[in-house]
Design a protein around this motif. Sequence first.
Motif, PDB file in Angstrom:
ATOM      1  N   SER A 128       0.809  -1.219   0.000  1.00 29.61           N
ATOM      2  CA  SER A 128       0.000   0.000   0.000  1.00 29.61           C
ATOM      3  C   SER A 128       0.840   1.266   0.000  1.00 29.61           C
ATOM      4  O   SER A 128       0.285   2.369  -0.046  1.00 29.61           O
ATOM      5  CB  SER A 128      -0.946  -0.001   1.212  1.00 29.61           C
ATOM      6  OG  SER A 128      -0.198  -0.011   2.424  1.00 29.61           O
ATOM      7  N   TRP A 129       2.160   1.140   0.065  1.00 31.06           N
ATOM      8  CA  TRP A 129       3.028   2.318   0.063  1.00 31.06           C
ATOM      9  C   TRP A 129       3.128   2.899  -1.341  1.00 31.06           C
ATOM     10  O   TRP A 129       2.961   2.193  -2.344  1.00 31.06           O
ATOM     11  CB  TRP A 129       4.424   1.946   0.562  1.00 31.06           C
ATOM     12  CG  TRP A 129       4.471   1.576   2.013  1.00 31.06           C
ATOM     13  CD1 TRP A 129       3.444   1.635   2.912  1.00 31.06           C
ATOM     14  CD2 TRP A 129       5.590   1.053   2.722  1.00 31.06           C
ATOM     15  NE1 TRP A 129       3.848   1.195   4.137  1.00 31.06           N
ATOM     16  CE2 TRP A 129       5.173   0.835   4.057  1.00 31.06           C
ATOM     17  CE3 TRP A 129       6.897   0.759   2.372  1.00 31.06           C
ATOM     18  CZ2 TRP A 129       6.025   0.345   5.031  1.00 31.06           C
ATOM     19  CZ3 TRP A 129       7.754   0.270   3.332  1.00 31.06           C
ATOM     20  CH2 TRP A 129       7.324   0.059   4.647  1.00 31.06           C
ATOM     21  N   PRO A 130       3.428   4.197  -1.479  1.00 30.54           N
ATOM     22  CA  PRO A 130       3.595   4.781  -2.814  1.00 30.54           C
ATOM     23  C   PRO A 130       4.855   4.255  -3.495  1.00 30.54           C
ATOM     24  O   PRO A 130       5.789   3.800  -2.860  1.00 30.54           O
ATOM     25  CB  PRO A 130       3.700   6.288  -2.514  1.00 30.54           C
ATOM     26  CG  PRO A 130       4.164   6.365  -1.098  1.00 30.54           C
ATOM     27  CD  PRO A 130       3.561   5.182  -0.398  1.00 30.54           C
ATOM     28  N   GLY A 131       4.873   4.342  -4.817  1.00 31.36           N
ATOM     29  CA  GLY A 131       6.002   3.891  -5.609  1.00 31.36           C
ATOM     30  C   GLY A 131       5.736   2.614  -6.369  1.00 31.36           C
ATOM     31  O   GLY A 131       6.644   2.067  -7.004  1.00 31.36           O
ATOM     32  N   GLN A 132       4.479   2.113  -6.357  1.00 25.99           N
ATOM     33  CA  GLN A 132       4.176   0.873  -7.061  1.00 25.99           C
ATOM     34  C   GLN A 132       4.262   1.037  -8.573  1.00 25.99           C
ATOM     35  O   GLN A 132       4.497   0.058  -9.293  1.00 25.99           O
ATOM     36  CB  GLN A 132       2.768   0.389  -6.671  1.00 25.99           C
ATOM     37  CG  GLN A 132       2.574   0.167  -5.182  1.00 25.99           C
ATOM     38  CD  GLN A 132       3.465  -0.937  -4.631  1.00 25.99           C
ATOM     39  OE1 GLN A 132       3.773  -1.900  -5.330  1.00 25.99           O
ATOM     40  NE2 GLN A 132       3.882  -0.788  -3.387  1.00 25.99           N
TER      41      GLN A 132
ATOM     42  N   ALA B 181       8.864   1.487  -0.752  1.00 25.54           N
ATOM     43  CA  ALA B 181       8.503   0.249  -1.440  1.00 25.54           C
ATOM     44  C   ALA B 181       9.487  -0.058  -2.549  1.00 25.54           C
ATOM     45  O   ALA B 181       9.917  -1.221  -2.735  1.00 25.54           O
ATOM     46  CB  ALA B 181       7.080   0.360  -1.983  1.00 25.54           C
ATOM     47  N   VAL B 182       9.878   0.951  -3.334  1.00 23.90           N
ATOM     48  CA  VAL B 182      10.863   0.746  -4.400  1.00 23.90           C
ATOM     49  C   VAL B 182      12.217   0.380  -3.804  1.00 23.90           C
ATOM     50  O   VAL B 182      12.944  -0.472  -4.335  1.00 23.90           O
ATOM     51  CB  VAL B 182      10.964   2.025  -5.260  1.00 23.90           C
ATOM     52  CG1 VAL B 182      11.968   1.823  -6.391  1.00 23.90           C
ATOM     53  CG2 VAL B 182       9.608   2.393  -5.814  1.00 23.90           C
ATOM     54  N   LEU B 183      12.564   1.015  -2.683  1.00 19.50           N
ATOM     55  CA  LEU B 183      13.845   0.723  -2.037  1.00 19.50           C
ATOM     56  C   LEU B 183      13.919  -0.735  -1.588  1.00 19.50           C
ATOM     57  O   LEU B 183      14.915  -1.433  -1.831  1.00 19.50           O
ATOM     58  CB  LEU B 183      14.042   1.661  -0.853  1.00 19.50           C
ATOM     59  CG  LEU B 183      15.373   1.575  -0.114  1.00 19.50           C
ATOM     60  CD1 LEU B 183      16.524   1.908  -1.039  1.00 19.50           C
ATOM     61  CD2 LEU B 183      15.373   2.512   1.088  1.00 19.50           C
TER      62      LEU B 183
ATOM     63  N   LEU C 261      17.406   9.575  -1.237  1.00 21.94           N
ATOM     64  CA  LEU C 261      16.706   8.454  -0.610  1.00 21.94           C
ATOM     65  C   LEU C 261      16.976   8.361   0.886  1.00 21.94           C
ATOM     66  O   LEU C 261      16.767   7.306   1.489  1.00 21.94           O
ATOM     67  CB  LEU C 261      17.123   7.143  -1.281  1.00 21.94           C
ATOM     68  CG  LEU C 261      16.721   6.969  -2.744  1.00 21.94           C
ATOM     69  CD1 LEU C 261      17.229   5.643  -3.267  1.00 21.94           C
ATOM     70  CD2 LEU C 261      15.217   7.054  -2.888  1.00 21.94           C
ATOM     71  N   ALA C 262      17.427   9.462   1.482  1.00 24.05           N
ATOM     72  CA  ALA C 262      17.741   9.427   2.916  1.00 24.05           C
ATOM     73  C   ALA C 262      16.492   9.154   3.748  1.00 24.05           C
ATOM     74  O   ALA C 262      16.521   8.361   4.694  1.00 24.05           O
ATOM     75  CB  ALA C 262      18.389  10.741   3.337  1.00 24.05           C
ATOM     76  N   THR C 263      15.371   9.778   3.400  1.00 21.68           N
ATOM     77  CA  THR C 263      14.134   9.565   4.172  1.00 21.68           C
ATOM     78  C   THR C 263      13.618   8.143   4.042  1.00 21.68           C
ATOM     79  O   THR C 263      13.268   7.519   5.057  1.00 21.68           O
ATOM     80  CB  THR C 263      13.069  10.580   3.722  1.00 21.68           C
ATOM     81  OG1 THR C 263      13.575  11.906   3.910  1.00 21.68           O
ATOM     82  CG2 THR C 263      11.787  10.401   4.540  1.00 21.68           C
ATOM     83  N   PRO C 264      13.527   7.554   2.828  1.00 23.63           N
ATOM     84  CA  PRO C 264      13.121   6.137   2.763  1.00 23.63           C
ATOM     85  C   PRO C 264      14.055   5.202   3.507  1.00 23.63           C
ATOM     86  O   PRO C 264      13.604   4.213   4.101  1.00 23.63           O
ATOM     87  CB  PRO C 264      13.114   5.849   1.251  1.00 23.63           C
ATOM     88  CG  PRO C 264      12.914   7.168   0.604  1.00 23.63           C
ATOM     89  CD  PRO C 264      13.605   8.148   1.478  1.00 23.63           C
TER      90      PRO C 264
END
Length: 1118
Positions: free
Chosen positions: A363-367, A420-422, A466-469
Amino acid sequence: MAPWHSCLLYLLVRSLSGTPSNSPGQSRKPWVPVAPGEVVEMAGEVCKFSEQPLGWWEAQESCDQQFGHLALGPPAEVLALRLRDPVWMGQGEDPLPKPLQRRLLTTAALVFGEKTAERAAWLRAPLPALAALTACVHVQWDTLDTGSRGAATLFSLAVPALANTLQLRAFAEPEGAVRAALVVHGHHTPFLPAFRADGHWHHVCAAWEQRGGRWALFADGRRRAGARGLGAGRPVPPGGVLVLGQDQDSLGGGFSERDAFSGNLTDFHLWARALDLAQLRRARTCAPPSGDLLFRWDTSALDVAPSLLPMVPVRLFCPVPSEECPTWDPGPATEGWEPCIQPQPFLCCYRTETYKGLQDVQSWPGQDVISRVNALANATVLSPDPLSEVRGTLSLAEASHFLSIVERVLAKETAPLGPAVLLAAIRFLKRVASLSAEEPKPLPGTWEQLGQGVLSVASLVLEERLATPWLSVSEVVGGPMALVACVHHRPLLSTTFTSEQSRMHIQRCHAAPVTQPHLIPGLEVRSLHLKEASLGGYTFTLPDGHPEGPGHIHISEGEVRQLLGKDLSEVTMIHSWFTSSIFQHTVKGPSIGLQTPDSSEEDADRSQRFISTQMGSAIISSDVWDASGEVSIAVTYHLKHQAQAFLQKLVEPLCAFWNFSSNSDTGGSWDTTGCSVTAQYPDSTACFCNHSTNFAILLQVYDIQRGPEEESLLKTLSFVGCGVSFCALATTFMLFLAARVPRSERTTIHKNLTFSLASAEGILMASEWAKANKVACMAVTAVMHLLFLVAFSWMLVEGLLLWSKVVAVSMRPGPKMRFYYAIGWGMPAAIVAITLAVSSPGYVAAGHCWLNVHTDAIWAFVGPVLFVLTANSCILVQVVIVTVSSAQRRARMLSPQPCLQQQMRIQLWATVKPVLVLLPVLGLTWLVSILVHLSPAWAYAAVGLNSFQGPYIFLVYAVCNPEVRSTLQRMTEKQVAEVCTCRPSWDGRTRSNPASSPRPPGPWEEAQDGPSALAAPGKHTAGRGTHGPRIPKTFSSIAEPERLAVELTAFKTAEEEPEAQQPSHERIRIQVFVTLRLPGCLHKAHGSAQQVCRNKSDAVVPLRSSDSAFVFTEWVCC
């Protein structure tokens, strides 16, 4: 059939089937085996059952790709009851390493078949005399040879004088376990389990040496048995004959079918020494050590019986596919071992919070990014569900193609990538990293292309955007260092080098020009021939680095020679380097394993305040591998760091490495164990580490609180104050000795305290001259450590004595001084000895002779000091409470209705007086040292108070001590009296000899030796020219231990007045010592005064109170 017959039959069937019947009021769920892919929740943990059985390493990699881990222990009962077959278990702290690459060895094997006396193989050359030996052979046991067919001989050694000189015998049990025993000089060891008769090849070794008769049996790289006392002191005689597969009843013959071997043998090696476990493991990997090797497997050096010809070629994997890994069997509920390549079910376990977070990833963004990659690849490359199992295998070509697609999509993506992508990208990198060189002939450049793709995708994932993810998924994936481990994964780098290609260098390509090439991530794999590197060592240089400056890793020639001494000829060197601001998060939070220097003692010593720890350099990894696995060696590395970024701050570099096993929840932490700074420069630091791993330079940043001038002033003041305190304490100690103060617990404690404190401060002043000599500095540090601990221990004893005399009022006699000496001298000596034994390498600080504040050695001083100060503070509070209450009772007895101002003055003086008197001996002035890091003013206050401790003790306990003063006065009077006996009197007559005309003793002289002080004294008038005894007018702050809790002692002093001015009546001063712990003590004192003054006409009048911590009253009779 009757109904009751049906019920009885039903109950009988249920009892035979093992299904318990439910009791009334109970409902029991039927037993259901756990289904593939089923998730079972337990206390604080969630475990998922595997969908398909895998080998141990494949199961571990599958769980790792799902961000979980193999079950680390027996499953909970709710899950264990539902398991039918054994499951794999993990090893959290020391996981089993997967071999770098399985070598394929094709060799000839001896096929013995059934037991017969006609099949044997002889070593053609006779053996020399042997004081020790090791024999290894690959064995494939005949699975039909189990049960009671007798023990078989794998090999035997006979000499002319004794046929059973050495044998390795074994037999297989019906269950399949093979038990082996060693025979030396006819003495037989017990048969112990070695391996299983499962049809696989097993590597079996036997080692023996005559010194002590030590022997050991090994199987598949594990020690199975061993002991001492087998054939001790008796070497194997020369001229021995070794036979494979038969027992020799005579030299080279006398075979029997009963003792013959049934199975297959190959790869036999014999050494003239006892190999250790590491050397045996190398022999197991088809790389036998060459030192003292008597026989290498060579069929041309054997005499083979015709029935064994022709020999059969076999293919062995090195290590052989019979390595054992841990399992848990639900049947007997026990742990065991099974071959690692055997497929078994397994459990992937998670923490409950981690599992719930992974469930929400879809359900996270980046799908959309994940869908775009999968659409371009026409396959599921990035899985949207991190908990799903990976199906199918990847070829090297497919992996390289998919990596290029992922790199292209991530590089073009302008929007911030979500967690999600990470997670999907990291999972795919882990899948690629688990690939191994199983393809027989990979295409040219395949490994370089694959490594280039892995490095490029890893660099994109480590970008600053990408520090926050990373912060949101750091606990799940183990932080960014887990990505470094993927790139540095050994199966990925298991390239088979050839003579044409012995080096592979990979570096990420940048489209834009780069101004700092050394910051570009890269990877290099090199095959190193040790003989070539044995002259000057081996140096790996980073891009834009210098082999003798910043940017290199060096392996000394001594380390290379040690590798050669381990019978190694060639190793694989793997180096990688990364830099990213993402790694800054690895030195923050609970994952950091460094000791933060936040103690007040360190701040006081360093004159600065610790702020933070920063990542100062790139992360560089260095690993060395041989055919059998990783080899640990010592390295030195020199890296640049950005110290100039911290202006107006003090920066101290630390040599650190990433310890993956220190914290399983966060993937590890930085550690400094085994690493030290060898050279420090303004923008770089050189380090030494006794092991190879992932290195970096960490920077500890301090806020400078004092400048050089202020620091110099503080050092000068400390030295001067220490000198003043030393002189005062030394004078006090000499006065105690010269004055011959009467022995008591109080004076003994004072002597020990002043001696230890004066000695410690004296050595402290002279410690600067010992810095040049390492041994002298160590000795000075140990002595200062001991003396300062002794001083604080006697401060604690001062507090304990004060507690017993004032608060607890202990009246029981006993050998207390033994207990006090044990605390004052025994306890500090034990602490110093244990500290030296445990932390001797890091005991002394760098730059000065004192304890190292960067190690745990400093707590051997700080801990006891804090304990003493805390205990003495509590004791002082109790003493003040007792003193104030005593002063209040005294005031009420003297004045039934005192005014408020008088009460406040009495209570204030009763509070301040014991504090002022007891502060120096209790060491409470050292409490200010805890606050020196807050402000420079506290540093000056600490220097002043600690310097004033010695003079204060001198003033209070020497100058104002009535015992010292009275003793000195008596000594002076005695000297004056001796001088006066030799001089004429004022009237011209010679003074008579006291011995010939003794003067009768006065009443107060008699009172000194007995309780007659309270008796009615006769009138005594001091004559002209005589010196009567003077009685002390004040008392010490600590009562004599011989006195009772309530004691009345009266002293009378005749006032000396000129004879012409003598009044008609004599003024007598009476001093009464009272420790006010019981009501009515003052009345008793008044009665004693009246007894002394009973012949006087005037009333008894209270004169004044004492200035000591104990209460006494002076009375005057007029």
